[in-house]
Each structure stands twice: as C-alpha cells, then as structure tokens.
Write a protein that holds these residues in place. Structure first.
Motif, mmCIF file in Angstrom:
data_model
loop_
_atom_site.group_PDB
_atom_site.id
_atom_site.type_symbol
_atom_site.label_atom_id
_atom_site.label_comp_id
_atom_site.label_asym_id
_atom_site.label_seq_id
_atom_site.Cartn_x
_atom_site.Cartn_y
_atom_site.Cartn_z
ATOM 1 N N GLU A 1 -8.272 -3.386 32.701
ATOM 2 C CA GLU A 1 -6.710 -4.059 33.026
ATOM 3 C C GLU A 1 -5.830 -2.782 33.620
ATOM 4 N N GLN A 2 -6.189 -1.742 33.600
ATOM 5 C CA GLN A 2 -5.276 -0.434 34.173
ATOM 6 C C GLN A 2 -5.408 -0.817 35.804
ATOM 7 N N LEU A 3 -6.168 -1.449 36.384
ATOM 8 C CA LEU A 3 -6.169 -1.540 37.640
ATOM 9 C C LEU A 3 -4.883 -2.492 38.161
ATOM 10 N N MET A 4 -4.571 -3.432 37.380
ATOM 11 C CA MET A 4 -3.519 -4.229 37.491
ATOM 12 C C MET A 4 -2.144 -3.624 37.263
ATOM 13 N N GLU A 5 -2.072 -2.645 36.128
ATOM 14 C CA GLU A 5 -1.090 -1.850 35.810
ATOM 15 C C GLU A 5 -0.871 -0.960 36.860
ATOM 16 N N ALA A 6 -1.730 -0.407 37.498
ATOM 17 C CA ALA A 6 -1.534 0.550 38.712
ATOM 18 C C ALA A 6 -1.128 -0.043 39.855
ATOM 19 N N TYR A 7 -1.380 -1.080 40.215
ATOM 20 C CA TYR A 7 -0.928 -2.021 41.296
ATOM 21 C C TYR A 7 0.575 -2.552 40.964
ATOM 22 N N ASP A 8 0.925 -2.905 39.915
ATOM 23 C CA ASP A 8 2.231 -3.231 39.582
ATOM 24 C C ASP A 8 3.063 -2.076 39.662
ATOM 25 N N ALA A 9 2.526 -0.882 39.002
ATOM 26 C CA ALA A 9 3.396 0.315 39.342
ATOM 27 C C ALA A 9 3.462 0.605 40.749
ATOM 28 N N TYR A 10 2.660 0.668 41.610
ATOM 29 C CA TYR A 10 2.740 0.890 42.988
ATOM 30 C C TYR A 10 3.616 0.120 43.717
ATOM 31 N N LYS A 11 3.840 -1.374 43.441
ATOM 32 C CA LYS A 11 4.837 -2.478 43.834
ATOM 33 C C LYS A 11 6.084 -2.225 43.632
ATOM 34 N N ALA A 12 6.141 -1.437 42.237
ATOM 35 C CA ALA A 12 7.761 -1.202 41.748
ATOM 36 C C ALA A 12 8.206 0.220 42.261
ATOM 37 N N GLY A 13 7.319 0.819 43.152
ATOM 38 C CA GLY A 13 7.696 1.936 43.609
ATOM 39 C C GLY A 13 7.378 3.059 42.947
ATOM 40 N N LYS A 14 6.567 3.071 41.758
ATOM 41 C CA LYS A 14 6.441 4.333 41.071
ATOM 42 C C LYS A 14 4.952 4.649 41.531
ATOM 43 N N ARG A 15 5.047 5.583 42.558
ATOM 44 C CA ARG A 15 3.588 5.857 43.197
ATOM 45 C C ARG A 15 3.149 7.061 42.609
ATOM 46 N N ASN A 16 3.762 8.021 41.894
ATOM 47 C CA ASN A 16 2.934 8.955 41.066
ATOM 48 C C ASN A 16 2.131 8.469 39.953
ATOM 49 N N GLN A 17 2.831 7.222 39.517
ATOM 50 C CA GLN A 17 2.152 6.777 38.152
ATOM 51 C C GLN A 17 1.056 6.000 38.626
ATOM 52 N N ALA A 18 1.300 5.336 39.845
ATOM 53 C CA ALA A 18 0.142 4.376 40.257
ATOM 54 C C ALA A 18 -1.036 5.491 40.610
ATOM 55 N N PHE A 19 -0.734 6.374 41.256
ATOM 56 C CA PHE A 19 -1.915 7.621 41.734
ATOM 57 C C PHE A 19 -2.695 7.865 40.545
ATOM 58 N N MET A 20 -1.841 8.290 39.522
ATOM 59 C CA MET A 20 -2.741 8.885 38.254
ATOM 60 C C MET A 20 -3.680 7.818 37.812
ATOM 61 N N LEU A 21 -3.039 6.570 37.607
ATOM 62 C CA LEU A 21 -3.976 5.535 37.148
ATOM 63 C C LEU A 21 -5.166 5.082 38.004
ATOM 64 N N TYR A 22 -4.880 5.117 39.249
ATOM 65 C CA TYR A 22 -5.789 4.930 40.312
ATOM 66 C C TYR A 22 -6.926 6.168 40.321
ATOM 67 N N ALA A 23 -6.548 7.355 40.011
ATOM 68 C CA ALA A 23 -7.286 8.672 40.135
ATOM 69 C C ALA A 23 -8.189 8.593 38.916
ATOM 70 N N ALA A 24 -7.638 8.216 37.669
ATOM 71 C CA ALA A 24 -8.479 8.215 36.446
ATOM 72 C C ALA A 24 -9.482 7.271 36.373
ATOM 73 N N LEU A 25 -9.188 5.945 37.142
ATOM 74 C CA LEU A 25 -10.204 4.914 37.232
ATOM 75 C C LEU A 25 -11.162 5.119 38.556
ATOM 76 N N ALA A 26 -10.758 6.061 39.231
ATOM 77 C CA ALA A 26 -11.632 6.506 40.507
ATOM 78 C C ALA A 26 -12.595 7.184 39.809
ATOM 79 N N GLU A 27 -12.325 8.150 38.843
ATOM 80 C CA GLU A 27 -13.520 8.980 38.163
ATOM 81 C C GLU A 27 -14.420 8.248 37.455
ATOM 82 N N MET A 28 -13.976 7.103 36.860
ATOM 83 C CA MET A 28 -15.135 6.251 36.536
ATOM 84 C C MET A 28 -15.834 5.443 37.442
ATOM 85 N N GLY A 29 -15.512 5.616 38.536
ATOM 86 C CA GLY A 29 -16.421 5.064 39.645
ATOM 87 C C GLY A 29 -16.190 3.620 40.377
#
Length: 717
Positions: free
Chosen positions: A503-531
């Motif tokens: 579900e964090q994929l959608m949370e990251a996308y919503d954060a990115y569209k809301a202009g919260k780029r740092n928040q979006a990046f950290m969520l995507y980076a964590a999920l990227a670690e998971m592959g």
C-alpha cells in the motif's frame, strides 16, 4: 612271561589314568567357570533389554506428545488462517465422513462443557498498541491514521518497542509526523540496540542510503537486515532476499534468496483472501511521458457520482461501489459492511454477480473487526445457489468451495469439482485455483500434477496470489516439473510483493503528487530496498530530476544509475534505455566519461528483447556516426526503418533522420577521405575564375553600386 607283561601294563596305565583324571578335573573347572561367565552375560543382556525397553517407551511417549503438538498447531493454523489447502474450520462445518449423510440436527450426546478459562488481562500498553493496529488497517482514512499514531505515541512513551518502531518510521517517512530524519535515526538506533526487528531494518536502510549522519555501508546494512530478518520483520526479510537475488553486497545466491522470499510468501499466503486489495503500480516516468495515461483512475468526484446514481437504484453502480469497498482502491477504504449493503441492494434485484458477492462475504465472514461481516454458512449457501442457478461463474465457484470445505453442507469432493469445473470453463480464477488444489492433493480424484499446474498457471495469469504461491511451491520441490530455483524465487517474490506493505506504493505516489518529494523519495527508497521494480524506477526518476535534497546532489546521478540498472534487471524497458543513456552521456559513471560501447550493449538489449523503437533509433544514430561501433550507413538506415515499423510515434523522427541520412549519403564522396581529393579542385575559386578573380569581383561590385546609386538619385528627382 605273562605275569611280567601284566606288571608292565599296570605300571604304564597308572600314570595315564592319573593324567586323564587331572585333565577331566581341569575341564570341569573350566566348564563351571564358563557357566558362571554365561550367567553373568545373560544378566547383562537382561539389563540391556530392560534399558532398551525403557528407551522405546520414552520414545513412543515423545512421539505421541510431538504428534499431539503438531496436530494441535495444525488445527490452530487452519482455524486462524486461510490455509493453502482450503481445509478451513467454519461455524456450521460438517465434520463427519464424506460418505455419511448430512443432518443439521445432532442426535449425539452433547459434549461436556468445560469451565470457561479466565483470560489473562492484557497489559494496558499492549491494548493501546492493538487498538492502533486496528486503526492502521484503514490506511486511506486520515482520521483513523491520526488516531493510530496518537495511540502509538502513548504506547511508545510507555516503552512499547514495537510501537516505537512504527513511530520512528513515521518520522522517517513523514507519515502523520513532520519528516525528521535525525530524530527517526535516534529512535531507530536506540531500539535496534534493544533487538527490535523493525528498527534494525530501518538502520539497514539508513546505512544503504548514507543519510541522517551515516555513511554508505553495504556491510553494515547487510548485518542490520540479517538481524531484522531473523526477527521475522518482513521489510528486512525482503531486503535480504533481494540482496541475495541480485548479489548486492553479498555473493549472489538463488537458494539464499529462496529461503527469505519463501518466509515472506508464507505469511502473505496465510493472510491473503480472495478479497485482497488491488496493488496500484504507477511509474512516474510513464506518467511523465504520457500525461493522460492514468487519467482514467478513480477520484473522489467519480466516487461521489457513483454514489449518487447508486442511491437512485442503478444496479451497475451499486455493484461497482460494492466492489470498491470490498477490495479497496484509490480513496476508498476496505469496508465489508458497506460493501454488503450495496451488494444486497443489487442482489434483491436479481443480479447474479451481486448475489455471488453477498455469498462470498458471508462465507468468508469476520465479525472480529469493526467493518467485518458475521460468518454465516446458511446465508452464504442461499446466495451462492441463487447466483449459480443463473450460471454465474463466481456463484458456481462459491458453491464448490462450500462443498470442498464442508461449510454448512456435507463435504463432497466430486460435487465441488463439478462446480469448480463449470466456473473454470468461464475463466473464473477461483474455479481454476480450486481445481488445481483438487488435482494437486488428489481430493476425490487421482493426483495429477500436470492438471494442477495447468489450472494454477491459468489462475496465475490473472495475478491470483494463491495460484502463484502454489506454483512456487511446486517449482521449489520439483513436483510435476523440473526443479527451478530461479522460477521459484520469481514466483515467491511476486507473492511477497502483494503483502499489505505494498500500500505504501500508493502513499508514495500521493505524496509525490502533493509536492512532498522528500517523503515520496523515502517511501520509494524503502520499497526499492525490498526489490519493487516500480519503486526502483520512481526513486531513480526523482533523483534524475533533482527533486529531493535527502541525498547530496553530487550523488544523484550515481544512485539513480544504480536504481535504473536494478529496475532494468527486472524487465522494465524504459529503465534499460535509461541505463544506456547514462553511459552514452557519462552520467553517474567513473570519471564522468561517455562509454559508447556499454551504451550499445544496453540499447541492443532493449531492441532485441523488448522491441523498443527508442532503442532502435539510438542504435541507428550510433551506427550513422560510428559511436561505439564501426560506422555503417546501411545498418543505420535499417535500424531507422525498424523503429518506424515498430512504433507510429517514431515515424516523423525517422523521416527527418532518413532525410538527413540521404543528404549525407549523397555528399559522402565529397567528404570521404578516400575520394574527396578528386573533388577538391572543383571547390577552388581559382579553378573557375582564374588567379585574378578578385579584380573581376571588385569590378562587378563597383558596377552594381554605381547602378544602384543612379537609380536612387533618379527616384528622388
């Protein structure tokens, strides 16, 4: 003479008799000693037999205790979770033999009820934590999330370590709290020293990215992930599995990845139900290149419109809203009670699909949660039957599951198989999966792994989690097929990525569209670690556009290249082209020097494997200029033509490129090193006008100037 002979015989025989007697006496002594020794040995044998008998009794007792423990654990597992073989105990389940007649009345002596056991009161801190988890389940509801984190903070103040781990990640990702990496790192460091698995996974992430005061260290990251994985933290287990799979900081090991991905997949398969939420996978790069690609996604205005027409009695709208609340989606929480209301309205109007959903909700019921539906086999059977009578595939599959599990009806594998077959013939995934289970376990039929594989494959094409899980088990064990560690890992990984954390994929996308780029990046980076491939490509996209300041800007290109490479390894075509671009322009590589040969390798892979028009165009251009390969105008034209044939969007660029290529090809003899000396004299002015050509030019210019002056003077007069 004879007297002398007698005397001699007597004298000779006497010593012989004495020696014989002595020998007999010695033999008697030896025999008695032997008898004594034999009696001692027999006594020892009896003692050993007694000890062996005692050990066997102890072994039998231990085996009995172990079997009872395993049986008890299995029953608990089957009762609490949706087990892979679908043998789920339900209220009203028929527990008799499949050949016995079913009766709703029980004429047997009622069991003696034991006195209710007093449950130990929960610790107040644990109560706060449990309440917070219930609120966190409604991740789309902002009020529930705020309430959850408020309770988690209270529990954390009371030294609840698990609550502290979630609070730390809240600060790390900027969820509920203002994003504060140093504060998150401090909490994670303290909790990891106490052995909290979630915090250990968080420390692994900090060391991977080199943020919050930590340097990049794959070795320390690996250690933290290992400890977190041993504590059964899903994030750490998936990160460790991905590192083994790709050989990141550790020797590449398929078997090592298999172990950890299987552990996570087991958990997902236990928790998953057929009502699993839909995972939204939106790539920022694709959305950037095609702005209208995701314009059809649901938003609140569209949901409100559906609610309006559903209240007016529109059956399709009622079913659609029921499905939204049943599965969850963009802006809509999973709420089975609300879903049931919509489905019942449509079911009362005779909708077979709605009737099947009502039956499904009652069959799977869960009244332990606030938005759950009470489990009721009789009601489930009623609605499934109504739906099946109209030939609805979902209703047929539902009836089959009731007969398979003996829910409210006599368990009958043959009847279950019949219903599943009819549902599968209509491409219903539940029917396909259950048919696979029947043939895999041999329920009422002979075991047939080939048929099981066939139906699991059909269901897996629709992304059914349990079908993927069963195929992974068969690939791992080599049942009905050659064992393939690679395929097993791919399938287990696919199952693991469908866990609730996605579900964090959608949370990251919503954060990115809301202009919260740092928040979006950290969520995507964590999920990227998971592959997650989508998270890898989105994190790379944010870094490429320099939209985050969490990572120092001079490291953006290098880290983005790593993410693009890992996304490309999972089959994302655009990522493969991006890697080629980075090598072509020398971005994120050593000494920042262009590497045309490496760029060609990646462009060619995208062209050959994925038929990418962009990759073909790039190869044509490099053939034209001789970059990274020998210059070849003919191959350049061939790749340009292939790009135009592959994609209509490439036709205009290809037309312009071919026009330029034709011009260059026509002028090629004039600039070719081997032939240009033949044409050089024709480009010399002396050849056409002679050595004094400047006099002629000056004279001509003078005449022209004089004529113009006369013309101007005449006009003024």
């Amino acid at each position: 003479m004879w007297i002398a002979r007698i005397l001699i015989f007597v004298l000779i025989s006497c010593p012989l008799v004495d020696s014989h007697r002595a020998r007999e006496a010695s033999e008697d002594d030896e025999f008695s000693t032997y008898l004594d020794e034999e009696e001692g040995i027999e006594e020892e044998i009896e003692e050993l037999e007694a000890e062996i008998s005692e050990l066997e009794d102890r072994k039998r007792n231990l085996e009995t205790e172990e079997f009872q423990y395993i049986e008890k654990s299995f029953v608990q597992h089957e009762t609490l979770h949706r087990a892979p073989d679908f043998n789920i105990k339900r209220s009203g389940e028929y527990s008799g033999s499949p050949n016995e007649p079913y009766s709703t009345s029980d004429s047997s002596t009622p069991p003696i009820k034991s006195a209710p056991r007093e449950e130990e009161p929960l610790d107040p801190t644990q109560k706060l934590f449990n309440q917070a988890l219930l609120h966190l389940r409604k991740s789309d509801d902002k009020k529930s999330v705020r309430k959850a984190y408020s309770l988690l903070q209270e529990a954390w103040k009371l030294n609840h370590t698990e609550a502290g781990g979630i609070v730390a990640f809240g600060h790390l990702f900027g969820v509920y709290f203002k994003q504060n990496l140093p504060h998150a790192a401090e909490i994670l460091r303290n909790l990891s020293s106490l052995g909290e698995p979630r915090a250990q996974g968080g420390m692994g992430l900090l060391h991977t990215l080199g943020i919050a005061g930590y340097n990049v260290s794959q070795a320390k990251s690996l250690i933290y992930y290992t400890f977190g994985a041993l504590g059964e933290n899903p994030f750490s287990m998936m990160a460790l599995a991905y590192k083994h799979w790709q050989g990141i900081g550790v020797a590449q090991s398929c078997e090592g990845a298999l172990i950890w991905y299987r552990k996570v997949a087991d958990r997902v398969a236990e928790d998953v139900s057929t009502s699993a939420f839909v995972v939204s996978r939106i790539r920022l790069q694709d959305e950037y290149e095609n702005p209208n690609f995701f314009a059809t996604m649901l938003d609140q205005d569209l949901v409100h419109y559906f609610q309006f027409i559903a209240e007016k009695g529109d059956t399709k709208a009622q079913i659609g809203l029921g499905q939204l609340h049943y599965q969850g989606g963009r802006g809509v929480n999973i709420d089975h009670k609300v879903a049931l209301t919509y489905f019942k309205h449509a079911a009362d109007k005779g909708s077979a699909s709605a009737q099947a959903y009502v039956g499904k909700l009652y069959a799977e019921g869960n009244d332990d949660i606030e938005d759950g539906v009470p489990q009721d086999n009789d009601t489930a059977y009623k609605y499934y039957k109504l739906s099946a009578e109209q030939g609805n595939a979902m209703g047929l599959a539902g009836l089959g599951s009731l007969y398979l599990n003996g829910q409210g009806v006599r368990r009958n594998y043959e009847t279950a198989r019949k219903y599943f077959q009819m549902a599968a013939d209509q491409a219903n995934v539940e029917g396909q999966v259950n048919l696979g289970v029947i043939y895999f376990l041999g329920l009422g039929v002979q075991k047939d792994y080939k048929k099981a594989i066939k139906y699991f494959n059909l269901a897996s094409q629709s992304g059914h989690v349990l079908a993927l899980y069963y195929l992974a088990q068969m690939q791992e064990s080599g049942l009905g097929m050659l064992r393939s560690c690679h395929m097993a890992v791919e399938l287990y990984k696919s199952v693991a990525e469908r866990g609730r954390w996605s579900e964090q994929l959608m949370e990251a996308y919503d954060a990115y569209k809301a202009g919260k780029r740092n928040q979006a990046f950290m969520l995507y980076a964590a999920l990227a670690e998971m592959g997650y491939e989508v998270a890898l490509s989105n994190a790379a996209f944010i870094l490429e556009r320099h939209e985050t300041d969490i990572i120092a800007e001079e490291w953006h290109a290098k880290l983005a290249l790593k993410y693009w490479e890992r996304a490309a390894a999972q089959g994302y075509t655009t990522a493969r082209i991006k890697v080629g671009d980075y090598y072509y322009y020398g971005l994120g590589v050593e000494d920042s020097k262009a590497n045309y040969e490496e760029a060609v390798v990646h462009y060619r892979a995208a062209s050959d494997q994925f038929q990418s028009a962009q990759a073909m165009f790039n190869l044509a251009y490099m053939h034209e200029l001789g970059q990274g390969m020998k210059q070849d105008i003919h191959l350049a034209k061939r790749y340009y033509d292939m790009a135009a044939e592959t994609s209509t969007d490439a036709q205009l660029p290809v037309l312009l490129a071919l026009a330029k290529l034709a011009l260059l090809y026509g002028l090629e003899p004039f600039y070719n090193e081997k032939t240009k000396h033949h044409y050089e004299p024709y480009f010399n002015v002396d050849f056409w006008l002679g050595a004094n050509w400047d006099i002629y030019v000056i004279t001509l210019l003078t005449i022209i100037f004089t004529a113009l002056t006369c013309f101007v003077v005449q006009r003024r007069r």
